[in-house]
Write a protein that holds these residues in place. Sequence first.
Motif, PDB file in Angstrom:
ATOM      1  N   LYS A  33      48.844  36.968  40.921  1.00 28.31           N
ATOM      2  CA  LYS A  33      48.670  36.004  42.020  1.00 28.31           C
ATOM      3  C   LYS A  33      49.259  36.544  43.321  1.00 28.31           C
ATOM      4  N   ALA A  34      50.474  37.098  43.260  1.00 26.62           N
ATOM      5  CA  ALA A  34      51.124  37.616  44.471  1.00 26.62           C
ATOM      6  C   ALA A  34      50.310  38.754  45.073  1.00 26.62           C
ATOM      7  N   ASN A  35      49.696  39.586  44.234  1.00 33.25           N
ATOM      8  CA  ASN A  35      48.884  40.692  44.751  1.00 33.25           C
ATOM      9  C   ASN A  35      47.608  40.192  45.407  1.00 33.25           C
ATOM     10  N   ILE A  36      47.004  39.153  44.844  1.00 37.67           N
ATOM     11  CA  ILE A  36      45.807  38.584  45.486  1.00 37.67           C
ATOM     12  C   ILE A  36      46.178  37.904  46.800  1.00 37.67           C
ATOM     13  N   LEU A  37      47.330  37.231  46.816  1.00 39.07           N
ATOM     14  CA  LEU A  37      47.778  36.519  48.021  1.00 39.07           C
ATOM     15  C   LEU A  37      48.031  37.444  49.209  1.00 39.07           C
ATOM     16  N   MET A  38      48.091  38.748  48.987  1.00 38.23           N
ATOM     17  CA  MET A  38      48.261  39.656  50.112  1.00 38.23           C
ATOM     18  C   MET A  38      47.070  39.577  51.064  1.00 38.23           C
ATOM     19  N   GLY A  39      45.937  39.087  50.543  1.00 39.11           N
ATOM     20  CA  GLY A  39      44.783  38.868  51.425  1.00 39.11           C
ATOM     21  C   GLY A  39      45.001  37.731  52.392  1.00 39.11           C
ATOM     22  N   ASP A  40      45.780  36.747  51.974  1.00 40.39           N
ATOM     23  CA  ASP A  40      46.134  35.599  52.824  1.00 40.39           C
ATOM     24  C   ASP A  40      47.341  34.909  52.199  1.00 40.39           C
ATOM     25  N   PRO A  41      48.554  35.242  52.650  1.00 40.53           N
ATOM     26  CA  PRO A  41      49.771  34.691  52.032  1.00 40.53           C
ATOM     27  C   PRO A  41      49.856  33.172  52.051  1.00 40.53           C
ATOM     28  N   ASN A  42      49.071  32.522  52.918  1.00 45.59           N
ATOM     29  CA  ASN A  42      49.132  31.062  53.027  1.00 45.59           C
ATOM     30  C   ASN A  42      48.043  30.354  52.215  1.00 45.59           C
ATOM     31  N   ALA A  43      47.302  31.099  51.428  1.00 47.66           N
ATOM     32  CA  ALA A  43      46.201  30.514  50.668  1.00 47.66           C
ATOM     33  C   ALA A  43      46.715  29.602  49.556  1.00 47.66           C
ATOM     34  N   THR A  44      45.899  28.628  49.183  1.00 50.48           N
ATOM     35  CA  THR A  44      46.243  27.712  48.094  1.00 50.48           C
ATOM     36  C   THR A  44      45.889  28.350  46.750  1.00 50.48           C
ATOM     37  N   ASP A  45      46.389  27.747  45.668  1.00 49.61           N
ATOM     38  CA  ASP A  45      46.060  28.238  44.327  1.00 49.61           C
ATOM     39  C   ASP A  45      44.553  28.169  44.082  1.00 49.61           C
ATOM     40  N   GLU A  46      43.913  27.120  44.575  1.00 46.90           N
ATOM     41  CA  GLU A  46      42.473  26.969  44.392  1.00 46.90           C
ATOM     42  C   GLU A  46      41.712  28.095  45.086  1.00 46.90           C
ATOM     43  N   GLU A  47      42.184  28.491  46.282  1.00 41.75           N
ATOM     44  CA  GLU A  47      41.525  29.579  47.008  1.00 41.75           C
ATOM     45  C   GLU A  47      41.740  30.917  46.307  1.00 41.75           C
ATOM     46  N   VAL A  48      42.915  31.103  45.720  1.00 35.25           N
ATOM     47  CA  VAL A  48      43.189  32.333  44.968  1.00 35.25           C
ATOM     48  C   VAL A  48      42.248  32.431  43.772  1.00 35.25           C
ATOM     49  N   ILE A  49      42.091  31.339  43.043  1.00 31.15           N
ATOM     50  CA  ILE A  49      41.220  31.326  41.857  1.00 31.15           C
ATOM     51  C   ILE A  49      39.767  31.552  42.268  1.00 31.15           C
ATOM     52  N   ALA A  50      39.351  30.929  43.364  1.00 32.41           N
ATOM     53  CA  ALA A  50      37.977  31.110  43.848  1.00 32.41           C
ATOM     54  C   ALA A  50      37.724  32.579  44.207  1.00 32.41           C
ATOM     55  N   ALA A  51      38.698  33.230  44.852  1.00 33.03           N
ATOM     56  CA  ALA A  51      38.557  34.647  45.206  1.00 33.03           C
ATOM     57  C   ALA A  51      38.479  35.505  43.949  1.00 33.03           C
ATOM     58  N   ALA A  52      39.289  35.177  42.949  1.00 35.16           N
ATOM     59  CA  ALA A  52      39.283  35.932  41.699  1.00 35.16           C
ATOM     60  C   ALA A  52      37.945  35.772  40.979  1.00 35.16           C
ATOM     61  N   LYS A  53      37.392  34.578  40.991  1.00 34.29           N
ATOM     62  CA  LYS A  53      36.092  34.353  40.353  1.00 34.29           C
ATOM     63  C   LYS A  53      35.000  35.136  41.072  1.00 34.29           C
ATOM     64  N   ALA A  54      35.056  35.155  42.400  1.00 36.69           N
ATOM     65  CA  ALA A  54      34.059  35.907  43.168  1.00 36.69           C
ATOM     66  C   ALA A  54      34.137  37.400  42.878  1.00 36.69           C
ATOM     67  N   ALA A  55      35.337  37.866  42.532  1.00 39.49           N
ATOM     68  CA  ALA A  55      35.535  39.289  42.232  1.00 39.49           C
ATOM     69  C   ALA A  55      35.376  39.598  40.745  1.00 39.49           C
ATOM     70  N   ASN A  56      34.863  38.622  39.966  1.00 39.36           N
ATOM     71  CA  ASN A  56      34.708  38.784  38.510  1.00 39.36           C
ATOM     72  C   ASN A  56      36.041  39.133  37.838  1.00 39.36           C
ATOM     73  N   ALA A  57      37.129  38.556  38.359  1.00 34.72           N
ATOM     74  CA  ALA A  57      38.463  38.875  37.838  1.00 34.72           C
ATOM     75  C   ALA A  57      39.094  37.704  37.099  1.00 34.72           C
ATOM     76  N   HIS A  58      38.583  36.500  37.299  1.00 32.14           N
ATOM     77  CA  HIS A  58      39.257  35.305  36.754  1.00 32.14           C
ATOM     78  C   HIS A  58      39.367  35.343  35.229  1.00 32.14           C
ATOM     79  N   ASP A  59      38.289  35.745  34.555  1.00 33.56           N
ATOM     80  CA  ASP A  59      38.293  35.711  33.085  1.00 33.56           C
ATOM     81  C   ASP A  59      39.346  36.642  32.504  1.00 33.56           C
ATOM     82  N   PHE A  60      39.404  37.871  33.000  1.00 33.65           N
ATOM     83  CA  PHE A  60      40.397  38.799  32.433  1.00 33.65           C
ATOM     84  C   PHE A  60      41.828  38.378  32.821  1.00 33.65           C
ATOM     85  N   ILE A  61      41.985  37.783  34.010  1.00 32.53           N
ATOM     86  CA  ILE A  61      43.321  37.318  34.421  1.00 32.53           C
ATOM     87  C   ILE A  61      43.805  36.218  33.471  1.00 32.53           C
TER      88      ILE A  61
END
Length: 578
Positions: free
Chosen positions: A431-459
């Motif tokens: 989560k902290a590594n993804i948040l480097m894209g936007d440190p003020n992002a919400t958990d929902e935005e982090v998960i949405a970004a991970a899903k768009a990157a096909n990363a959510h399932d493995f995470i």
Amino acid sequence: MKRYLQFVKPYRLEIFLTFIIGVLKFAIPLFTPVLIKIVIDDIINAHHLTSDEKTMELFYWLAGTTILFFVIRPPVEYYRQYLAQKVSNKILYDIRQKLYGHLQKLGLSYYANTRVGDVISRTINDVEQTKEFIMTGLMNVWIDLCTIMIAIGIMLKLDVKLTIVSLVAFPFYAISVRYFFGRLRKLTRERSRALADVQSYLHERVQGISIIKSFTLEKHEQQIFDGTNGHFLTKALNQTKWNAKTFAVVNTITGIAPLVVVGYAGYQVIHGHLSVGTMAAFVAYIDSLYNPLRRLVNSSTTLTQSVASMDRMFELFDEKYDIEDSKDAKALPTIKGQIDFENVTFRYEEKGRDILKSIDLHISPGQTVALVGMSGGGKSTIISLIPRFYDVMTGAVKIDNIDVRQLTIYSLRSQIGIVLQDNILFSDSVKANILMGDPNATDEEVIAAAKAANAHDFIMSLPEGYETKVGERGVKLSGGQKQRVAIARVFLKNPPILILDEATSALDLESEALIQESLDQLAHNRTTVIVAHRLSTITRADQIFVIDHGELKEQGTHDSLMNQKGIYHDLFQIQKLG
């Protein structure tokens, strides 16, 4: 030291308070020789007093001294230590804060030419060593000098001639300190550099331990380390030898004074010119006088090491910034994404060869373009100039027709997302590594970004999900997983310009397919610049630029370049045959 005092200045009142308490701490024991004189001359040898009266006098004096030493002195000792450590640690905190800010502003060329271990050594070891300048130079030295002056004042009151005799070693002490400590600073600086070499070597080898093991280089590396470590040992012993000589000479000189005092005072007592109590007090004061001098020698050694560390610390502070905002730099507004290179020439070193030669290219907003060519041709250099990691020698790089040198670095880079072949992940959570894209992002935005990157399932399959620690440089994740986390943070940043530097070239086919799908989605409706290794991945690009030996040789679509049967055609055929 003047530069260092700028960090000290905000705490000068606290340092002064610490100094006053320190003087009080060392002044309290100076009463002991006076007590010895009183007990001998005014109590033991007071023939007009009876034994009971002498006992009562002794009791009064000891009771008063007990209060001084066991009631007043303990809190003085506590606050002396606490305040000294508190102030020095706050100053080091400020230095490291400023130094880290400085390190972040240094250009990539500095890090390309400097070992990481050396930077760490200066930031940690050398900064920590300067603490002794605060503890010793700004506090202990002056406290010891005040202690000496107080002791001399009391001694003068007791007997002027004997005081002068007690100070006979002072000139020799001053001469020896002046002689020895000039060279000691040079030797200490050499020792610090050698220690930094050891730290740099260890840092590099620990990071590359897999290479050492895979090539069975353990014995070879041990021999190299023995040489590096041996060099440090030589420099450390050189400093130690000179330091030992210093102490031997200075302690010999300070050891002469008690003998002279005992001889002269004994002679005066024998001939009735001096009381036994005064002689005993002076012998006690010799320790109070010369122990601070011996501490000053030790302080001088410590200060020498501290000053040598200051030299190295300020050498780092003095490193110039390659890339800075100009005085009239303006913030880049939300951009369309047009990129232009106008007659761009670039070299990494002032007297080096040209890496890019008169490059002219135009990228329209929303286009996907690819840079192709042989390794070392200048493709990665071109994309490094867009976020202004380096500045061009001649020509200009423009975003929406604005020269990037006229823009603030923050506003420029905040609108550019980069995915590299080997993305760096920090030893924190996913989560902290993804948040480097936007440190003020919400958990929902982090998960949405991970899903768009096909990363959510493995995470979610990781032991602690998004809170799983990835290890240093993401060592606990596979190459494809690391790349998807890196893409997720670019999704979170959502920049209008996207740079992909061989983002899939080192992956297996399954990971490449997943990541290519994510990259296609990421590139939608934004200007995208791709440095491609596998030409099959960029056949649908709007434009392809062929870079060869720093020059733009060909440009066009895949079909038009294939029809030209030039460099691109040959490269594509070679890969197709492969």
